[in-house]
Design a protein around this motif. Structure first.
Motif, mmCIF file in Angstrom:
data_model
loop_
_atom_site.group_PDB
_atom_site.id
_atom_site.type_symbol
_atom_site.label_atom_id
_atom_site.label_comp_id
_atom_site.label_asym_id
_atom_site.label_seq_id
_atom_site.Cartn_x
_atom_site.Cartn_y
_atom_site.Cartn_z
ATOM 1 N N SER A 1 38.795 48.866 45.236
ATOM 2 C CA SER A 1 37.640 48.717 45.111
ATOM 3 C C SER A 1 36.775 49.162 46.199
ATOM 4 C CB SER A 1 37.204 47.110 45.238
ATOM 5 O OG SER A 1 37.908 46.463 44.154
ATOM 6 N N TYR A 2 37.307 49.422 47.323
ATOM 7 C CA TYR A 2 36.547 49.921 48.416
ATOM 8 C C TYR A 2 36.468 51.518 48.298
ATOM 9 C CZ TYR A 2 35.873 52.466 52.865
ATOM 10 O OH TYR A 2 35.240 53.528 53.876
ATOM 11 N N VAL A 3 37.389 52.164 47.645
ATOM 12 C CA VAL A 3 37.126 53.684 47.247
ATOM 13 C C VAL A 3 36.669 53.784 45.895
ATOM 14 C CG1 VAL A 3 38.708 54.715 48.952
ATOM 15 C CG2 VAL A 3 39.623 53.912 46.661
ATOM 16 N N GLY A 4 36.227 52.734 45.278
ATOM 17 C CA GLY A 4 35.726 52.952 43.837
ATOM 18 C C GLY A 4 36.568 52.784 42.622
ATOM 19 N N LEU A 5 37.740 52.529 42.792
ATOM 20 C CA LEU A 5 38.715 52.673 41.877
ATOM 21 C C LEU A 5 38.867 51.431 41.086
ATOM 22 C CD1 LEU A 5 41.448 55.308 43.352
ATOM 23 C CD2 LEU A 5 39.744 55.599 41.753
ATOM 24 N N GLY A 6 38.610 50.165 42.143
ATOM 25 C CA GLY A 6 38.790 48.854 41.406
ATOM 26 C C GLY A 6 37.745 48.309 40.734
ATOM 27 N N ALA A 7 37.169 46.963 41.225
ATOM 28 C CA ALA A 7 36.201 46.456 40.628
ATOM 29 C C ALA A 7 34.723 47.138 40.785
ATOM 30 C CB ALA A 7 35.998 44.880 41.460
ATOM 31 N N GLN A 8 34.145 47.272 39.714
ATOM 32 C CA GLN A 8 33.054 47.944 39.470
ATOM 33 C C GLN A 8 31.731 46.839 39.586
ATOM 34 O OE1 GLN A 8 32.891 51.521 39.422
ATOM 35 N NE2 GLN A 8 34.757 50.740 39.764
ATOM 36 N N PRO A 9 30.623 47.311 40.420
ATOM 37 C CA PRO A 9 29.244 46.700 40.407
ATOM 38 C C PRO A 9 28.927 46.196 39.017
ATOM 39 C CG PRO A 9 28.759 48.843 41.199
ATOM 40 C CD PRO A 9 30.394 48.878 40.846
ATOM 41 N N PRO A 10 28.316 45.155 38.621
ATOM 42 C CA PRO A 10 27.912 44.358 39.536
ATOM 43 C C PRO A 10 28.899 43.017 40.048
ATOM 44 C CG PRO A 10 27.162 43.552 37.454
ATOM 45 C CD PRO A 10 28.049 44.751 37.463
ATOM 46 N N LEU A 11 30.181 43.217 39.532
ATOM 47 C CA LEU A 11 31.141 42.208 39.758
ATOM 48 C C LEU A 11 31.460 42.472 41.470
ATOM 49 C CD1 LEU A 11 33.441 40.618 38.618
ATOM 50 C CD2 LEU A 11 34.987 42.381 38.800
ATOM 51 N N PRO A 12 31.236 41.285 42.098
ATOM 52 C CA PRO A 12 31.330 41.231 43.275
ATOM 53 C C PRO A 12 32.872 41.390 43.812
ATOM 54 C CG PRO A 12 29.941 39.458 42.715
ATOM 55 C CD PRO A 12 30.634 39.956 41.510
ATOM 56 N N SER A 13 33.186 41.968 44.766
ATOM 57 C CA SER A 13 34.644 42.062 45.400
ATOM 58 C C SER A 13 34.474 42.366 46.756
ATOM 59 C CB SER A 13 35.113 43.229 44.571
ATOM 60 O OG SER A 13 36.018 44.199 45.396
ATOM 61 N N TRP A 14 35.386 41.939 47.494
ATOM 62 C CA TRP A 14 35.314 42.149 49.089
ATOM 63 C C TRP A 14 35.306 43.635 49.363
ATOM 64 C CZ3 TRP A 14 39.655 37.736 50.129
ATOM 65 C CH2 TRP A 14 38.898 36.523 49.658
ATOM 66 N N GLY A 15 36.251 44.216 48.813
ATOM 67 C CA GLY A 15 36.365 45.771 48.992
ATOM 68 C C GLY A 15 34.842 46.442 48.769
#
Lengths: 273, 321
Positions: A208-222
């Motif tokens: 998620s940190y590099v943008g391959l995981g959870a997408q905004p607006p879904l909150p995610s720690w990464g």
């Protein structure tokens, strides 16, 4: 029976996070969908315990909702790994030395050659970034872990007397695997499941940190960490708390895994890694 | 009938491993090619933009070889890979090999730097913990490494930047100046390498500790001590040497984790490595670059694993079975 300290501490951490994630469905201190630019990047205070982010959202609330994402992704990924890996491992063990065993094990080697980030990159190229992408990538990565573990453990059981007895009684391989082998390797699977759970949380955060995981607006720690990065010298609390949440959650799960292993097999305690 | 000599057995073992290495690479190449090629989105249309004439797109598809059959394109690609020709980048209009060649000089040194750091940290503290088993040092090492495993390296990296680049200005906060000035290049890779090495060092230290504890409990260690060899001598000559087998495996495995981890860490430090190339290529639909870079990473993982296996067969005769 004495419960290992690591199990108690680890389980306590894990339960707290699970509880926070569940509570977030009913209540959070603030609404995470409401932006409040005038309140942006506030340091921790009485009103906002962990401060606010660059869009004025309450970080404590974001962390609670983000815990849902992390836990859901990790659980689903462990589910995929176990659901596919364990039957494959048991099947390979039942046909040990045969062609099928060879094919399954070489397939495992093949997956091992793709670190989870590469799987995620390929899936993103295929289907675009999403939280499903993270689940699949981590899940596929988990398959050989469980396949190897269950194959190895099952192999040693196949030469035991009670399995021989079952074979003599005319039970087939599927029957024996499900009824006699699986219950005997369940402990191992639970311990490994806990460890892969924590790995899943770390990898989900990274993806998620590099943008391959959870997408905004879904909150995610990464994602929260990705947002915090450029602002770290102005608002370090934005980076501090999501990171701490990951550390405590992963630490808790790892301690729980260690504790479970000690509980199931005290002999392993000394040499544990 | 003569028993096979152990030299033959090593050769047979290595031969079998080599065949399986080649098979893995072939299947991996089919997988990577398959996934990328069935993707929706026409690179030719993407290169020419939305206002392109259909004839122009068609001509470019011809030029890029996109109109050939899937199988012909696969063999073209693999045949090229074998002679180091990764094809032509759709967006940069330069050979992919050139692009990757530039970037690998950031990613590979970074992974190696991290591997050296991880080993240099893990060995002393792992050995210390094993020799002081149950003592304060042991608990300290076990606690710290437990924490080290739980810390996401990219988060750790952000705080390294905050402290050592923004506050104290010892290391650069990001970017890479190239290897013309090796000292500056090394300085630029130091914070990323530390961040990458932290979790790996924690894992390695724990493996070192448990492997050494296990060998120290062996009978031959007691025998060596009973023969009058000093404790230090036993540890150096017998215990550490035998404890190295599991440790070497993990070091081999870590290389692939470090290469993959570098993809993430390069993002924190804006390093122009393979990872950033991959992300740019994905957003620009430059699929041939993605194919080449992923294949190269998989290749290095497989080859390093093979090298570790080979080192084993030479060190430990029991594994040649």
């Amino acid at each position: 029976m004495r419960w290992p300290v690591s199990l108690i501490v680890g389980a306590a951490f894990s339960v707290v996070f699970a509880a926070l994630a569940l509570i977030s469905f009913l209540w959070t201190p603030y609404d995470v969908d409401v932006l409040s630019i005038p309140d942006r990047m506030q340091a921790p205070s009485g009103a906002h315990w962990l401060g606010t982010d660059h869009l004025g959202r309450d970080i404590a609330s974001m962390l609670m909702v983000g815990a849902r994402t992390s836990i859901a992704v990790a659980i689903a990924a462990v589910g995929i790994g176990m659901g596919v890996g364990v039957p494959l491992g048991l099947w390979a063990a039942a046909r040990r030395g045969g062609l099928l065993d060879e094919v399954i094990m070489r397939g495992n080697d093949l997956i091992f050659a793709f670190p989870s980030i590469l799987i995620a990159i390929l899936i993103t190229a295929l289907a675009g970034p999403s939280v499903w992408n993270a689940i699949l990538a981590i899940g596929i990565f988990n398959i050989p872990v469980f396949a190897r573990l269950s194959r190895g453990a099952a192999l040693s059981l196949w030469s035991r007397e009670f399995i021989m007895a079952a074979r003599v009684a005319g039970k087939g391989a599927v029957h024996i695997s499900a009824e006699h082998i699986l219950p005997n390797i369940a402990n191992l699977l639970i311990v490994q499941g806990t460890i892969q759970f924590s790995v899943g949380i770390l990898v989900e955060a990274a993806l998620s940190y590099v943008g391959l995981g959870a997408q905004p607006p879904l909150p995610s720690w990464g994602r929260m960490l990705a947002d915090a990065q450029t602002l770290i010298s102005i608002a370090p609390h934005m980076a501090l708390f999501p990171g701490l949440a990951i550390v405590i959650c992963v630490l808790g799960l790892n301690l729980m895994g260690d504790g479970l292993r000690d509980l199931f097999d005290p002999k392993l305690k000394q040499g544990r890694v | 009938m003569r028993a096979p000599r152990s030299g033959d057995q090593v050769l047979i073992y290595l031969g079998r491993r080599f065949v399986s290495l080649c098979l893995t690479l072939v299947v991996a190449s089919i997988l990577i090619f398959g996934i990328i090629e069935v993707l929706p989105g026409d690179p030719a249309a993407f290169m020419l933009g939305i206002n392109a004439q259909p004839e122009a797109v068609e001509a470019l598809r011809d030029q890029l070889g996109l109109n050939q059959s899937l199988i012909a394109r696969y063999f073209d690609w693999v045949g090229g890979l074998l002679i180091g020709d990764f094809g032509q980048s759709y967006t940069y209009r330069v050979p992919v090999a050139e692009l990757i060649g530039d970037r690998i000089w950031v990613s590979l040194p970074l992974a190696l730097y991290a591997l050296v750091l991880s080993t240099a940290i893990a060995f002393p503290i792992g050995i210390l913990a094993a020799l002081r088993r149950g003592g304060v040092a042991d608990y300290g090492v076990m606690g710290l490494t437990q924490l080290g495993i739980a810390i996401p390296n990219f988060w750790f990296a952000m705080f390294l930047v905050l402290i050592f680049a923004i506050q104290w200005r010892i290391f650069p906060a990001g970017g890479f100046v190239g290897w013309e000035d090796p000292v500056a290049g090394l300085m630029g890779l130091t914070l990323p390498a530390i961040a990458l090495a932290l979790p790996q060092a924690s894992i390695l230290a724990r493996i070192m500790r448990s492997a050494l504890i296990e060998t120290l409990d062996e009978d031959y260690i007691r025998t060596a001590r009973a023969k009058g060899q000093s404790r230090r001598g036993v540890i150096w000559h017998h215990a550490l040497r035998n404890a190295m087998i599991p440790v070497l495996t993990i070091i081999g495995l870590q290389f692939s984790f470090l290469l993959a981890g570098a993809i993430i860490i390069e993002n924190v430090f804006y390093l122009p490595g393979l990872g950033r190339l991959l992300f740019q290529a994905i957003t620009q639909r430059d699929l041939i670059v993605v194919e080449g870079a992923v294949m190269l990473l998989v290749f290095s993982v497989v080859v390093v694993t093979f090298a570790v296996d080979m080192a084993y067969a030479l060190v430990d005769p029991r594994l040649r079975r």
